[in-house]
Write a protein that holds these residues in place. Sequence first.
Motif, PDB file in Angstrom:
ATOM      1  N   GLN A 179      -8.841 -16.252  -0.628  1.00  0.00           N
ATOM      2  CA  GLN A 179      -8.016 -16.533  -1.381  1.00  0.00           C
ATOM      3  C   GLN A 179      -8.909 -17.812  -1.790  1.00  0.00           C
ATOM      4  O   GLN A 179      -8.859 -17.677  -3.064  1.00  0.00           O
ATOM      5  CB  GLN A 179      -6.852 -16.493  -0.616  1.00  0.00           C
ATOM      6  N   LEU A 180      -9.224 -18.587  -1.301  1.00  0.00           N
ATOM      7  CA  LEU A 180      -9.990 -20.035  -1.564  1.00  0.00           C
ATOM      8  C   LEU A 180     -10.819 -19.267  -2.885  1.00  0.00           C
ATOM      9  O   LEU A 180     -10.777 -20.535  -3.535  1.00  0.00           O
ATOM     10  CB  LEU A 180      -9.999 -20.610  -0.429  1.00  0.00           C
ATOM     11  N   ARG A 181     -11.623 -18.320  -2.227  1.00  0.00           N
ATOM     12  CA  ARG A 181     -12.869 -18.015  -3.360  1.00  0.00           C
ATOM     13  C   ARG A 181     -12.254 -18.110  -4.347  1.00  0.00           C
ATOM     14  O   ARG A 181     -12.567 -18.373  -5.604  1.00  0.00           O
ATOM     15  CB  ARG A 181     -13.671 -17.291  -2.771  1.00  0.00           C
ATOM     16  N   LEU A 182     -10.848 -16.979  -4.161  1.00  0.00           N
ATOM     17  CA  LEU A 182     -10.658 -16.449  -5.842  1.00  0.00           C
ATOM     18  C   LEU A 182      -9.771 -17.507  -6.575  1.00  0.00           C
ATOM     19  O   LEU A 182     -10.279 -18.099  -7.913  1.00  0.00           O
ATOM     20  CB  LEU A 182      -9.130 -15.934  -5.424  1.00  0.00           C
ATOM     21  N   GLU A 183      -9.553 -18.469  -6.055  1.00  0.00           N
ATOM     22  CA  GLU A 183      -9.062 -19.957  -6.932  1.00  0.00           C
ATOM     23  C   GLU A 183      -9.993 -20.699  -7.052  1.00  0.00           C
ATOM     24  O   GLU A 183     -10.607 -20.799  -8.305  1.00  0.00           O
ATOM     25  CB  GLU A 183      -8.429 -20.579  -6.311  1.00  0.00           C
ATOM     26  N   ARG A 184     -10.972 -20.959  -6.268  1.00  0.00           N
ATOM     27  CA  ARG A 184     -12.603 -21.593  -7.357  1.00  0.00           C
ATOM     28  C   ARG A 184     -13.253 -20.517  -8.042  1.00  0.00           C
ATOM     29  O   ARG A 184     -13.092 -21.424  -8.784  1.00  0.00           O
ATOM     30  CB  ARG A 184     -13.246 -21.726  -5.949  1.00  0.00           C
ATOM     31  N   LEU A 185     -13.041 -19.286  -8.273  1.00  0.00           N
ATOM     32  CA  LEU A 185     -13.511 -18.569  -9.411  1.00  0.00           C
ATOM     33  C   LEU A 185     -12.916 -18.875 -10.249  1.00  0.00           C
ATOM     34  O   LEU A 185     -13.652 -19.113 -11.445  1.00  0.00           O
ATOM     35  CB  LEU A 185     -13.802 -17.481  -8.748  1.00  0.00           C
ATOM     36  N   GLU A 186     -11.814 -19.599 -10.229  1.00  0.00           N
ATOM     37  CA  GLU A 186     -11.087 -19.305 -11.575  1.00  0.00           C
ATOM     38  C   GLU A 186     -11.007 -20.551 -12.278  1.00  0.00           C
ATOM     39  O   GLU A 186     -11.346 -20.634 -13.267  1.00  0.00           O
ATOM     40  CB  GLU A 186      -9.299 -19.038 -11.037  1.00  0.00           C
ATOM     41  N   ALA A 187     -11.582 -21.419 -11.182  1.00  0.00           N
ATOM     42  CA  ALA A 187     -11.271 -22.826 -11.629  1.00  0.00           C
ATOM     43  C   ALA A 187     -12.561 -24.019 -12.225  1.00  0.00           C
ATOM     44  O   ALA A 187     -12.945 -24.295 -12.619  1.00  0.00           O
ATOM     45  CB  ALA A 187     -10.870 -23.681 -10.471  1.00  0.00           C
ATOM     46  N   TYR A 188     -13.508 -22.740 -10.664  1.00  0.00           N
ATOM     47  CA  TYR A 188     -15.062 -23.492 -11.599  1.00  0.00           C
ATOM     48  C   TYR A 188     -16.652 -21.821 -12.103  1.00  0.00           C
ATOM     49  O   TYR A 188     -17.365 -22.998 -11.831  1.00  0.00           O
ATOM     50  CB  TYR A 188     -15.696 -24.196 -10.239  1.00  0.00           C
ATOM     51  N   ALA A 189     -15.771 -21.715 -11.981  1.00  0.00           N
ATOM     52  CA  ALA A 189     -16.812 -20.415 -12.521  1.00  0.00           C
ATOM     53  C   ALA A 189     -16.195 -19.294 -13.403  1.00  0.00           C
ATOM     54  O   ALA A 189     -16.935 -19.118 -14.745  1.00  0.00           O
ATOM     55  CB  ALA A 189     -16.903 -18.911 -11.410  1.00  0.00           C
ATOM     56  N   ASN A 190     -15.369 -18.642 -13.474  1.00  0.00           N
ATOM     57  CA  ASN A 190     -14.505 -18.218 -15.085  1.00  0.00           C
ATOM     58  C   ASN A 190     -14.317 -18.147 -16.151  1.00  0.00           C
ATOM     59  O   ASN A 190     -15.134 -17.818 -16.950  1.00  0.00           O
ATOM     60  CB  ASN A 190     -13.374 -17.291 -14.755  1.00  0.00           C
ATOM     61  N   PRO A 191     -14.114 -20.125 -16.102  1.00  0.00           N
ATOM     62  CA  PRO A 191     -14.264 -20.439 -17.837  1.00  0.00           C
ATOM     63  C   PRO A 191     -15.654 -20.901 -18.175  1.00  0.00           C
ATOM     64  O   PRO A 191     -16.054 -21.226 -19.511  1.00  0.00           O
ATOM     65  CB  PRO A 191     -13.454 -21.642 -17.506  1.00  0.00           C
ATOM     66  N   TYR A 192     -16.633 -20.357 -17.286  1.00  0.00           N
ATOM     67  CA  TYR A 192     -18.272 -20.828 -17.715  1.00  0.00           C
ATOM     68  C   TYR A 192     -18.820 -19.378 -18.240  1.00  0.00           C
ATOM     69  O   TYR A 192     -19.566 -19.616 -18.442  1.00  0.00           O
ATOM     70  CB  TYR A 192     -18.810 -21.409 -16.911  1.00  0.00           C
ATOM     71  N   VAL A 193     -18.153 -17.738 -17.730  1.00  0.00           N
ATOM     72  CA  VAL A 193     -18.969 -17.304 -18.397  1.00  0.00           C
ATOM     73  C   VAL A 193     -18.923 -16.436 -19.951  1.00  0.00           C
ATOM     74  O   VAL A 193     -17.488 -16.361 -20.111  1.00  0.00           O
ATOM     75  CB  VAL A 193     -17.916 -15.941 -17.305  1.00  0.00           C
ATOM     76  N   SER A 194     -19.145 -15.824 -20.158  1.00  0.00           N
ATOM     77  CA  SER A 194     -19.914 -16.009 -22.002  1.00  0.00           C
ATOM     78  C   SER A 194     -19.235 -15.043 -22.080  1.00  0.00           C
ATOM     79  O   SER A 194     -18.698 -13.971 -21.500  1.00  0.00           O
ATOM     80  CB  SER A 194     -21.029 -15.821 -22.416  1.00  0.00           C
ATOM     81  N   GLU A 195     -18.951 -14.943 -23.590  1.00  0.00           N
ATOM     82  CA  GLU A 195     -17.307 -13.901 -23.781  1.00  0.00           C
ATOM     83  C   GLU A 195     -17.891 -13.225 -24.203  1.00  0.00           C
ATOM     84  O   GLU A 195     -19.306 -12.850 -24.491  1.00  0.00           O
ATOM     85  CB  GLU A 195     -16.713 -14.193 -25.148  1.00  0.00           C
ATOM     86  N   ASN A 196     -17.201 -11.641 -23.520  1.00  0.00           N
ATOM     87  CA  ASN A 196     -17.993 -10.326 -23.918  1.00  0.00           C
ATOM     88  C   ASN A 196     -18.832 -10.069 -22.687  1.00  0.00           C
ATOM     89  O   ASN A 196     -19.070  -8.317 -22.775  1.00  0.00           O
ATOM     90  CB  ASN A 196     -18.701  -9.412 -24.739  1.00  0.00           C
ATOM     91  N   VAL A 197     -19.614 -10.784 -21.982  1.00  0.00           N
ATOM     92  CA  VAL A 197     -20.044 -10.521 -20.874  1.00  0.00           C
ATOM     93  C   VAL A 197     -19.480  -9.188 -19.448  1.00  0.00           C
ATOM     94  O   VAL A 197     -18.565 -10.692 -19.035  1.00  0.00           O
ATOM     95  CB  VAL A 197     -20.706 -11.683 -19.991  1.00  0.00           C
ATOM     96  N   LYS A 198     -19.708  -8.928 -18.963  1.00  0.00           N
ATOM     97  CA  LYS A 198     -19.335  -7.871 -18.168  1.00  0.00           C
ATOM     98  C   LYS A 198     -20.823  -6.914 -17.143  1.00  0.00           C
ATOM     99  O   LYS A 198     -22.026  -7.433 -17.622  1.00  0.00           O
ATOM    100  CB  LYS A 198     -18.880  -6.088 -18.749  1.00  0.00           C
ATOM    101  N   PRO A 199     -20.270  -6.476 -15.809  1.00  0.00           N
ATOM    102  CA  PRO A 199     -21.332  -6.737 -14.850  1.00  0.00           C
ATOM    103  C   PRO A 199     -22.056  -4.882 -15.147  1.00  0.00           C
ATOM    104  O   PRO A 199     -21.284  -4.325 -16.254  1.00  0.00           O
ATOM    105  CB  PRO A 199     -21.200  -6.841 -13.511  1.00  0.00           C
ATOM    106  N   VAL A 200     -23.080  -5.100 -14.812  1.00  0.00           N
ATOM    107  CA  VAL A 200     -23.283  -3.379 -14.601  1.00  0.00           C
ATOM    108  C   VAL A 200     -22.592  -2.624 -14.187  1.00  0.00           C
ATOM    109  O   VAL A 200     -22.507  -3.259 -13.053  1.00  0.00           O
ATOM    110  CB  VAL A 200     -25.023  -3.944 -14.443  1.00  0.00           C
TER     111      VAL A 200
END
Length: 273
Positions: A179-200
Motif C-alpha cells: 500500500q505504501l508503494r502505491l502511495e509513493r508511486l502516486e506521489a513521486y512517480a505518476n506525475p512525471y510519466v509523459s502523457e500517452n506513455v504505456k508499457p509494452v
Amino acid sequence: MQDERFKEATNFIADWVSKGLIDPVSFEQSQDNFLANGKGTETYGAFYWWESETVVSNPENYIVCAPLVGPNGDQTISVSNNPEISTGEVVFFNGVENVEVLLAYFDRYYDPLISAQINYGPIGIVYEEELDENGMLQQKELTGDVTADELRLQNAPLGPVYLSDYAWEHVVHMEPRAQLRLERLEAYANPYVSENVKPVPNMQFTIEELNTLSSYESNLNDYIRTNLIQWLLNGGVSDDQWQTFTDDLNNRTNLPAIQEVYQAAYDRFTSNS
C-alpha cells in the motif's frame, strides 16, 4: 540504445562516478552484498528500493525523492515493461497423462486465498489464522528484527499466482508496504510519466521467434551492460567508442533480428486488439 541521448546520459552519469557521487562498487556487487552493506553504519546517501527497511538500519533517515531534473531541464520517469500478468507460468507437454487433473490442481493456485500464501507466505506465519470482520485475510504484525521482505522470502514458496483488484478489495488485505508503494508511486512517480506513455503489452511469440530471442537476446543484453559499466567507470564514452558500439549492435549482436521479432509480435497484438 542507438539514440544519441543514451550516449549523453551515459556521459552525464559517468561524471557523477568520477566525482565520487556514485560508488563504483555499485556496478559490480550482487543484490545480497548491496543489502548487507546498507546495514549497520550508514554508507548509502541515496538508493532505489521499494522499502527502506530492507536496505538500511535507520530508514527514518531517508526520504523519497522525485525524479532528478536532467541536463536539459526535463524531469520524467519511465514505465515498467514487466507486466504483472504474464504467460508461461505452467506448461504441459503433449505426453502428459490426465491433463484435466493437473489443470484442476493448478487452477487452485489462482484462488485468491491460495495465491496470497504462495506469494507472501502461509496462514499462521505471515497471515492471521482468523479472517477479519469482513471475511478478509490479514497479515500478522511483524515481530523481532525481521523485515516484511525477509519474512516473505523465508516463507513464501512463490509460483503462479493471480491477485486481482477484486481480491484486494474483498478477499485479502494488501500488505502495508505494498500500500505504501502505491502511495509513493502516486506521489513521486505518476506525475512525471509523459502523457500517452504505456508499457509494452504482454506479447506472444512463435517457436521460431522464441528461438531467435534465445539465440541473440542474452548476448545483446550482456554486450550493452559490459560496455555501459566500462564507460561509467572510465569517464564516459568517446565518439569512436560510440560508433563501434552502434555498429556492433547492428552486426555483432543481431539487434535487427531481435527488433523484427518484437515488431511482428506487436503487430499481431495490435491487429487483434
